[in-house]
Structure formats: structure tokens, C-alpha cells
Motif scaffolding. Structure first.
Motif, PDB file in Angstrom:
ATOM      1  N   VAL A 192      43.385  51.045  34.533  1.00  0.00           N
ATOM      2  CA  VAL A 192      42.951  52.234  33.795  1.00  0.00           C
ATOM      3  C   VAL A 192      41.592  51.995  33.146  1.00  0.00           C
ATOM      4  CG1 VAL A 192      43.513  53.808  31.909  1.00  0.00           C
ATOM      5  CG2 VAL A 192      45.330  52.959  33.403  1.00  0.00           C
ATOM      6  N   ASP A 193      41.392  50.812  32.564  1.00  0.00           N
ATOM      7  CA  ASP A 193      40.115  50.496  31.920  1.00  0.00           C
ATOM      8  C   ASP A 193      38.963  50.553  32.915  1.00  0.00           C
ATOM      9  OD1 ASP A 193      41.289  50.157  29.444  1.00  0.00           O
ATOM     10  OD2 ASP A 193      41.484  47.980  29.644  1.00  0.00           O
ATOM     11  N   LEU A 194      39.160  49.981  34.095  1.00  0.00           N
ATOM     12  CA  LEU A 194      38.085  49.947  35.086  1.00  0.00           C
ATOM     13  C   LEU A 194      37.769  51.337  35.616  1.00  0.00           C
ATOM     14  CD1 LEU A 194      39.038  46.718  37.076  1.00  0.00           C
ATOM     15  CD2 LEU A 194      37.005  47.053  35.671  1.00  0.00           C
ATOM     16  N   VAL A 195      38.803  52.131  35.873  1.00  0.00           N
ATOM     17  CA  VAL A 195      38.572  53.474  36.406  1.00  0.00           C
ATOM     18  C   VAL A 195      37.898  54.362  35.360  1.00  0.00           C
ATOM     19  CG1 VAL A 195      39.657  55.546  37.318  1.00  0.00           C
ATOM     20  CG2 VAL A 195      40.441  53.314  38.077  1.00  0.00           C
ATOM     21  N   LEU A 196      38.407  54.325  34.121  1.00  0.00           N
ATOM     22  CA  LEU A 196      37.764  55.099  33.060  1.00  0.00           C
ATOM     23  C   LEU A 196      36.340  54.629  32.832  1.00  0.00           C
ATOM     24  CD1 LEU A 196      40.548  55.522  30.332  1.00  0.00           C
ATOM     25  CD2 LEU A 196      39.530  57.300  31.755  1.00  0.00           C
ATOM     26  N   GLY A 197      36.120  53.321  32.891  1.00  0.00           N
ATOM     27  CA  GLY A 197      34.767  52.797  32.716  1.00  0.00           C
ATOM     28  C   GLY A 197      33.821  53.291  33.785  1.00  0.00           C
ATOM     29  N   LEU A 247      40.000  52.155  44.899  1.00  0.00           N
ATOM     30  CA  LEU A 247      41.275  51.554  44.503  1.00  0.00           C
ATOM     31  C   LEU A 247      41.918  50.915  45.730  1.00  0.00           C
ATOM     32  CD1 LEU A 247      42.642  54.526  42.350  1.00  0.00           C
ATOM     33  CD2 LEU A 247      41.497  52.486  41.520  1.00  0.00           C
ATOM     34  N   VAL A 248      42.111  49.614  45.677  1.00  0.00           N
ATOM     35  CA  VAL A 248      42.677  48.880  46.810  1.00  0.00           C
ATOM     36  C   VAL A 248      44.026  48.314  46.392  1.00  0.00           C
ATOM     37  CG1 VAL A 248      42.365  46.982  48.428  1.00  0.00           C
ATOM     38  CG2 VAL A 248      40.379  48.302  47.653  1.00  0.00           C
ATOM     39  N   GLY A 249      45.058  48.671  47.119  1.00  0.00           N
ATOM     40  CA  GLY A 249      46.388  48.172  46.788  1.00  0.00           C
ATOM     41  C   GLY A 249      47.407  48.614  47.815  1.00  0.00           C
ATOM     42  N   LEU A 250      48.552  47.956  47.797  1.00  0.00           N
ATOM     43  CA  LEU A 250      49.626  48.270  48.735  1.00  0.00           C
ATOM     44  C   LEU A 250      50.225  49.641  48.439  1.00  0.00           C
ATOM     45  CD1 LEU A 250      51.359  44.781  48.704  1.00  0.00           C
ATOM     46  CD2 LEU A 250      49.927  45.723  50.525  1.00  0.00           C
ATOM     47  N   VAL A 257      34.328  60.383  42.792  1.00  0.00           N
ATOM     48  CA  VAL A 257      35.207  60.111  43.926  1.00  0.00           C
ATOM     49  C   VAL A 257      36.038  58.876  43.589  1.00  0.00           C
ATOM     50  CG1 VAL A 257      35.364  59.437  46.353  1.00  0.00           C
ATOM     51  CG2 VAL A 257      33.652  61.124  45.627  1.00  0.00           C
ATOM     52  N   LEU A 258      37.343  59.017  43.651  1.00  0.00           N
ATOM     53  CA  LEU A 258      38.256  57.892  43.537  1.00  0.00           C
ATOM     54  C   LEU A 258      38.949  57.751  44.887  1.00  0.00           C
ATOM     55  CD1 LEU A 258      39.810  58.458  39.984  1.00  0.00           C
ATOM     56  CD2 LEU A 258      37.807  57.109  40.625  1.00  0.00           C
ATOM     57  N   ALA A 259      38.584  56.725  45.618  1.00  0.00           N
ATOM     58  CA  ALA A 259      39.115  56.522  46.961  1.00  0.00           C
ATOM     59  C   ALA A 259      40.170  55.425  46.937  1.00  0.00           C
ATOM     60  CB  ALA A 259      37.995  56.150  47.926  1.00  0.00           C
ATOM     61  N   THR A 260      41.174  55.555  47.796  1.00  0.00           N
ATOM     62  CA  THR A 260      42.193  54.521  47.913  1.00  0.00           C
ATOM     63  C   THR A 260      42.096  53.876  49.284  1.00  0.00           C
ATOM     64  OG1 THR A 260      43.961  55.919  48.834  1.00  0.00           O
ATOM     65  CG2 THR A 260      43.703  55.886  46.434  1.00  0.00           C
ATOM     66  N   VAL A 307      32.633  50.260  41.461  1.00  0.00           N
ATOM     67  CA  VAL A 307      33.568  49.164  41.249  1.00  0.00           C
ATOM     68  C   VAL A 307      34.718  49.269  42.232  1.00  0.00           C
ATOM     69  CG1 VAL A 307      34.874  50.467  39.502  1.00  0.00           C
ATOM     70  CG2 VAL A 307      34.970  47.983  39.487  1.00  0.00           C
ATOM     71  N   GLN A 308      35.218  48.110  42.672  1.00  0.00           N
ATOM     72  CA  GLN A 308      36.463  48.048  43.431  1.00  0.00           C
ATOM     73  C   GLN A 308      37.563  47.588  42.488  1.00  0.00           C
ATOM     74  OE1 GLN A 308      36.679  46.045  47.337  1.00  0.00           O
ATOM     75  NE2 GLN A 308      38.525  44.993  46.613  1.00  0.00           N
ATOM     76  N   VAL A 309      38.656  48.342  42.449  1.00  0.00           N
ATOM     77  CA  VAL A 309      39.760  48.051  41.546  1.00  0.00           C
ATOM     78  C   VAL A 309      40.957  47.601  42.384  1.00  0.00           C
ATOM     79  CG1 VAL A 309      41.230  48.915  39.704  1.00  0.00           C
ATOM     80  CG2 VAL A 309      38.913  49.836  39.984  1.00  0.00           C
ATOM     81  N   ASP A 310      41.375  46.369  42.206  1.00  0.00           N
ATOM     82  CA  ASP A 310      42.533  45.849  42.928  1.00  0.00           C
ATOM     83  C   ASP A 310      43.798  46.162  42.122  1.00  0.00           C
ATOM     84  OD1 ASP A 310      41.010  44.763  45.003  1.00  0.00           O
ATOM     85  OD2 ASP A 310      40.619  42.934  43.856  1.00  0.00           O
ATOM     86  N   VAL A 311      44.697  46.905  42.744  1.00  0.00           N
ATOM     87  CA  VAL A 311      45.961  47.293  42.101  1.00  0.00           C
ATOM     88  C   VAL A 311      47.044  46.342  42.596  1.00  0.00           C
ATOM     89  CG1 VAL A 311      47.561  49.173  41.645  1.00  0.00           C
ATOM     90  CG2 VAL A 311      45.153  49.682  42.081  1.00  0.00           C
ATOM     91  N   GLU A 312      47.576  45.539  41.679  1.00  0.00           N
ATOM     92  CA  GLU A 312      48.556  44.516  42.044  1.00  0.00           C
ATOM     93  C   GLU A 312      49.978  44.964  41.693  1.00  0.00           C
ATOM     94  OE1 GLU A 312      47.511  42.020  43.646  1.00  0.00           O
ATOM     95  OE2 GLU A 312      45.353  41.960  43.213  1.00  0.00           O
ATOM     96  N   TYR A 313      50.959  44.176  42.148  1.00  0.00           N
ATOM     97  CA  TYR A 313      52.350  44.426  41.752  1.00  0.00           C
ATOM     98  C   TYR A 313      52.499  44.231  40.242  1.00  0.00           C
ATOM     99  CZ  TYR A 313      54.086  44.344  46.583  1.00  0.00           C
ATOM    100  OH  TYR A 313      54.347  44.631  47.900  1.00  0.00           O
TER     101      TYR A 313
END
Length: 264
Positions: free
Chosen positions: A36-41, A51-54, A156-159, A181-187
């Protein structure tokens, strides 16, 4: 002095609104504060985020929640191999009136919004991916020789799914460069996953409320641009960027591991 005090007051007020926005977002997107911090930033800086994640980690849910909390008109595009540029940008159609007169009418595509979710962006062809290049950089598109401005602000917020790469098209460097920025979304950890389990299996889904409006987000972006930056910080930024460029004196020895460095 008065200008400085006014700026400090604006920054403090912005901090309060951001805290309220995060609290609202966390009701539906639990336990991923760093995401959330990275996306809002990135949005406060006027940029786009990848946004990169499973699958199943809530990337789409986050973007939908952000649209409500930030008060932005949102659109979603599901990228698939058969998606065409016109499906993103829109197209002109020929209208015929009752008296037989003919005229072209432009039908806007989903890119005409303020917050665009480009879902699984690497599943469309490079031709279709490139339809977003001008939109992401210049906040406008050119169709039939006419410049058409997009919403303000425009983000643009891409996944992207890091697995199942068969049949996908890696984003070209020019497109990756459009993302701030690339945001890695983890478990999530066990405690967080327990919260998610309880929150998403009840009779009612958690509700969020609008904290910002489009005008307030633009004003917040203006506040960030007016914040003073010390010479020491500027020099540290220059040292870091130039040290990542092969061929520069600061980047000596990188020629074997890097082909290109960051641009200005």
C-alpha cells in the motif's frame, strides 16, 4: 517564513489524510502495508506502478479499493492475446442520421479514466501493449490525427503474474520505463492470512469510504513538488544513478553485467 509554515501545515494535513486512506484500504486489503505504501507513493509522485505477484494475492482487489478511497474514476482492462489497441483506446464509428447525413463519432475506450487497471498486461501482444505508451507518458492519446486528453490525474496500475509465462509477451524496456516502481506482492504471514480468512468469509464484505478526491490528489502531488530537497540528497541521488551506468567513470566495471543504465 510564512510560506514555510504554510507548506509544513499542508504536509501535516496531507499526512493525516494519507493515514486515514491507509486505514480504509487496510479494511479490504489486509496485512500488506509495504505494498500500500509503495502504490500510494507512486500515485503521490504522479507515476504508475507494476504489481507483480501470484494469482489470489489481492492485486485486483487493491486497485478496486484504491479507486474508491482516492475518489478516482476507474476502468479495468483484462489483457488477452486477442486484445486490440482499439479495445483500449476507442475507435471512430460512422453514424447515419435520419436525413441520410453521415459523420464519424468517437467512442471512448476504457483508457479514458483516472485509474486504469491493466490486468495481466504481459498477456497481450506487443502491438496492444504499445497502445499505452503515449497514454502513460503524455496523459493523452492520438486517434485519427486528433490529440485526446485523458483524465486528470491519470494513473496506470498494471498486474503481472510471475509464473505461467508460456504464450505471454515480456514488456519491452520502453514500457517498463513508464512505471515508476515495481511492487512485489508476496504471500502473507500466518497471522495475516488468518485475518484475511475471517474477513472474507463473513456475511458482509468490509466497506471502504472515500478519503481523497481527484482534485485533492492533484493538490497533494503539487505539495510534494514544492517540498525542498537538500544539496546532500541531490548529490546522493546523482551518485547512485551515475554509478549504475556502464561507461561512466562512476560505473566502471559494470560493462560485463549491464548493457544500459538509468536515464536522467
Amino acid at each position: 517564513m510564512a510560506d514555510t509554515e504554510a507548506l509544513v501545515a499542508e504536509i501535516e494535513a496531507l499526512g493525516g489524510k494519507l493515514a486515514e486512506a491507509k486505514a480504509s484500504i487496510n479494511r479490504r486489503f489486509i496485512g500488506q502495508d509495504h505494498v500500500v505504501d509503495l502504490v500510494l507513493g507512486s500515485m503521490l509522485c504522479g507515476g504508475h506502478a507494476l504489481l507483480v505477484g501470484l494469482p489470489g494475492l489481492g492485486k485486483t482487489r487493491l486497485v478496486d479499493t484504491l479507486s474508491t478511497v482516492m475518489g478516482l474514476k476507474g476502468s479495468r482492462i483484462q489483457f488477452t492475446p486477442d486484445l486490440m489497441p482499439a479495445d483500449i483506446l476507442g475507435s471512430e464509428v460512422l453514424d447515419v442520421t435520419t436525413d441520410g447525413a453521415r459523420a464519424f463519432r468517437f467512442i471512448e475506450g476504457p483508457v479514458f479514466c483516472q485509474l486504469l487497471l491493466a490486468d495481466e498486461i504481459n498477456r497481450a501482444s506487443p502491438r496492444t501493449q504499445s497502445a499505452l505508451l503515449q497514454a502513460m507518458q503524455e496523459r493523452e492519446v492520438t486517434i485519427a490525427g486528433k490529440h485526446r486528453p485523458l483524465g486528470r490525474p491519470f494513473h496506470v496500475l498494471a498486474t503481472q503474474n510471475p509464473i505461467e509465462q508460456e504464450g505471454t509477451y515480456p514488456l519491452p524496456e520502453a514500457q517498463l520505463d513508464r512505471f515508476l516502481v515495481q511492487v512485489d506482492v508476496e504471500y502473507p504471514d500466518r497471522a495475516t492470512e488468518r485475518e484475511i480468512l475471517i474477513a472474507t468469509t463473513g456475511a458482509e464484505d468490509a466497506q471502504v469510504h472515500q478519503v481523497f478526491s481527484a482534485e485533492e490528489l492533484i493538490a497533494a502531488q503539487s505539495v510534494l513538488r514544492r517540498m525542498p530537497v537538500g544539496d546532500g540528497v541531490l548529490e546522493a541521488i546523482l551518485d547512485l544513478v551515475r554509478a549504475c551506468r556502464p561507461g561512466e567513470p562512476e560505473g566502471a566495471g559494470l560493462e560485463d553485467v549491464l548493457s544500459w543504465g538509468p536515464g536522467p
